[in-house]
Write an enzyme that holds these catalytic residues in place. Sequence first.
Site, PDB file in Angstrom:
ATOM      1  N   LYS A  66       0.812  -1.225   0.000  1.00 18.54           N
ATOM      2  CA  LYS A  66       0.000   0.000   0.000  1.00 18.54           C
ATOM      3  C   LYS A  66       0.840   1.268   0.000  1.00 18.54           C
ATOM      4  O   LYS A  66       0.395   2.332   0.433  1.00 18.54           O
ATOM      5  CB  LYS A  66      -0.989   0.000   1.175  1.00 18.54           C
ATOM      6  CG  LYS A  66      -1.936  -1.188   1.197  1.00 18.54           C
ATOM      7  CD  LYS A  66      -2.581  -1.463  -0.155  1.00 18.54           C
ATOM      8  CE  LYS A  66      -3.491  -0.334  -0.622  1.00 18.54           C
ATOM      9  NZ  LYS A  66      -4.050  -0.600  -1.985  1.00 18.54           N
ATOM     10  N   ASN A  70       1.449  -0.707  -7.198  1.00 19.42           N
ATOM     11  CA  ASN A  70       0.668  -0.996  -8.401  1.00 19.42           C
ATOM     12  C   ASN A  70       0.638   0.207  -9.342  1.00 19.42           C
ATOM     13  O   ASN A  70       0.746   0.059 -10.562  1.00 19.42           O
ATOM     14  CB  ASN A  70      -0.759  -1.412  -8.021  1.00 19.42           C
ATOM     15  CG  ASN A  70      -0.858  -2.875  -7.653  1.00 19.42           C
ATOM     16  OD1 ASN A  70      -0.650  -3.754  -8.473  1.00 19.42           O
ATOM     17  ND2 ASN A  70      -1.153  -3.143  -6.383  1.00 19.42           N
ATOM     18  N   TRP A  71       0.502   1.381  -8.763  1.00 19.58           N
ATOM     19  CA  TRP A  71       0.465   2.601  -9.576  1.00 19.58           C
ATOM     20  C   TRP A  71       1.830   2.903 -10.192  1.00 19.58           C
ATOM     21  O   TRP A  71       1.958   3.060 -11.412  1.00 19.58           O
ATOM     22  CB  TRP A  71       0.000   3.781  -8.710  1.00 19.58           C
ATOM     23  CG  TRP A  71       0.156   5.109  -9.384  1.00 19.58           C
ATOM     24  CD1 TRP A  71      -0.237   5.449 -10.644  1.00 19.58           C
ATOM     25  CD2 TRP A  71       0.786   6.270  -8.846  1.00 19.58           C
ATOM     26  NE1 TRP A  71       0.089   6.764 -10.915  1.00 19.58           N
ATOM     27  CE2 TRP A  71       0.722   7.277  -9.829  1.00 19.58           C
ATOM     28  CE3 TRP A  71       1.380   6.558  -7.605  1.00 19.58           C
ATOM     29  CZ2 TRP A  71       1.247   8.559  -9.613  1.00 19.58           C
ATOM     30  CZ3 TRP A  71       1.888   7.827  -7.400  1.00 19.58           C
ATOM     31  CH2 TRP A  71       1.821   8.822  -8.394  1.00 19.58           C
ATOM     32  N   HIS A 127       7.396  -6.552  -2.369  1.00 25.31           N
ATOM     33  CA  HIS A 127       7.150  -5.980  -1.042  1.00 25.31           C
ATOM     34  C   HIS A 127       8.232  -6.422  -0.050  1.00 25.31           C
ATOM     35  O   HIS A 127       8.182  -6.066   1.127  1.00 25.31           O
ATOM     36  CB  HIS A 127       5.796  -6.443  -0.499  1.00 25.31           C
ATOM     37  CG  HIS A 127       4.601  -5.881  -1.230  1.00 25.31           C
ATOM     38  ND1 HIS A 127       4.546  -4.602  -1.715  1.00 25.31           N
ATOM     39  CD2 HIS A 127       3.395  -6.452  -1.531  1.00 25.31           C
ATOM     40  CE1 HIS A 127       3.366  -4.399  -2.289  1.00 25.31           C
ATOM     41  NE2 HIS A 127       2.658  -5.500  -2.194  1.00 25.31           N
ATOM     42  N   SER A 246      -1.193   6.861 -16.713  1.00 21.94           N
ATOM     43  CA  SER A 246      -1.077   6.315 -15.360  1.00 21.94           C
ATOM     44  C   SER A 246      -1.726   7.192 -14.301  1.00 21.94           C
ATOM     45  O   SER A 246      -1.431   7.042 -13.110  1.00 21.94           O
ATOM     46  CB  SER A 246       0.403   6.098 -15.005  1.00 21.94           C
ATOM     47  OG  SER A 246       1.099   7.332 -15.005  1.00 21.94           O
ATOM     48  N   LYS A 270      -8.577   5.798  -2.955  1.00 22.12           N
ATOM     49  CA  LYS A 270      -8.518   7.260  -3.088  1.00 22.12           C
ATOM     50  C   LYS A 270      -7.266   7.733  -3.806  1.00 22.12           C
ATOM     51  O   LYS A 270      -7.300   8.651  -4.600  1.00 22.12           O
ATOM     52  CB  LYS A 270      -8.587   7.921  -1.700  1.00 22.12           C
ATOM     53  CG  LYS A 270      -9.970   7.896  -1.064  1.00 22.12           C
ATOM     54  CD  LYS A 270      -9.976   8.760   0.204  1.00 22.12           C
ATOM     55  CE  LYS A 270     -11.376   8.846   0.793  1.00 22.12           C
ATOM     56  NZ  LYS A 270     -11.406   9.703   2.007  1.00 22.12           N
ATOM     57  N   GLY A 271      -6.127   7.125  -3.455  1.00 26.60           N
ATOM     58  CA  GLY A 271      -4.888   7.494  -4.116  1.00 26.60           C
ATOM     59  C   GLY A 271      -4.419   8.902  -3.802  1.00 26.60           C
ATOM     60  O   GLY A 271      -3.778   9.550  -4.635  1.00 26.60           O
TER      61      GLY A 271
END
Length: 313
Positions: A66, A70-71, A127, A246, A270-271
């Site tokens: 987190k 991924n982004w 991770h 992206s 939310k990012g």
Amino acid sequence: MLYVRQKFIDVLEKAMEDGKKMSPEEKLFTYDGVVYPTTLCSPKVFKAMESFEARSDDVLLSGYCKSGTNWVGQVVTDLVVTSTKKHEPHKLNEKLLLAEFPYFEIGDTKKYERMNTYPPRRVMFTHLRPDKFPETFFKNKAKILLLIRNPKDVATSFFHFSNTFTAYPPYDTFGEFFSALMIGKMPWGSYIEFLCTWNKYIDKENVLPVTYEEMKEDTVTGAKKIAEFLELNLNEEDIHGVAERSTFKSMKENAKTTHGEMFGKILFRKGGVSDWKSLFSEENNQEMDAIFQKRLAGTKVGEKIKYDVYCKT
């Protein structure tokens, strides 16, 4: 450009289905002093991973759960694909690039044998703490991107994710989750320990630290910085194209296609930055502030976080 990783979708959907049948305690196991999710990792795979031979042109994105992997992984993958298509199209095999589960430590025991046959560039995420990497990532000077996000936002995002991703133990309250996070009884262990461990590696020439916050503030500049580190010959138009593809909005809208029906709808929430203010109590703030001051203040990783900017009320 949409990257549909079918292996990613299949593994995560199975993990979520398996997790529904397990107790919170069954969802975690400990290996070499770190807690991991049972539905995604295994000691046998960790053992097989030790034989992996990293290459100097490999790309590894390292970030705690987190923290935005991924982004930023989308940015990195798109940069590599865009450059290869432009300059060395004969070397691009998108099927193989997306064939494996992108997180290095997740897969089956034969994963690393298959990957050893794949052409460059191999793009991987992880991770894992750096002291848990196969030593060839540093010995052979693979390109390693260290992704850092302020610990309060990581905690907030991880809490919401844990309560929707059935492969992880859920928590009734943020206080309960926060207590587990701070002592490392959490999938992927302690974030503070992850950051502290990286202080031993951050100065290596094959490591580039980037922060989630700087990438959010100016994705174009962040993408350009990454492209230069990876020695990709891209112009301003190329970089802007990657940044536009992206955006959080774009990735969230396409998530069910790129990450599957089940996982896609919970991955992108939310990012943003500073969402922690909606959850942290004064006691939580004091505890996190104290541990940061004790373990990370004055260190190179600690300075990258800009704690006074992003973690103070």
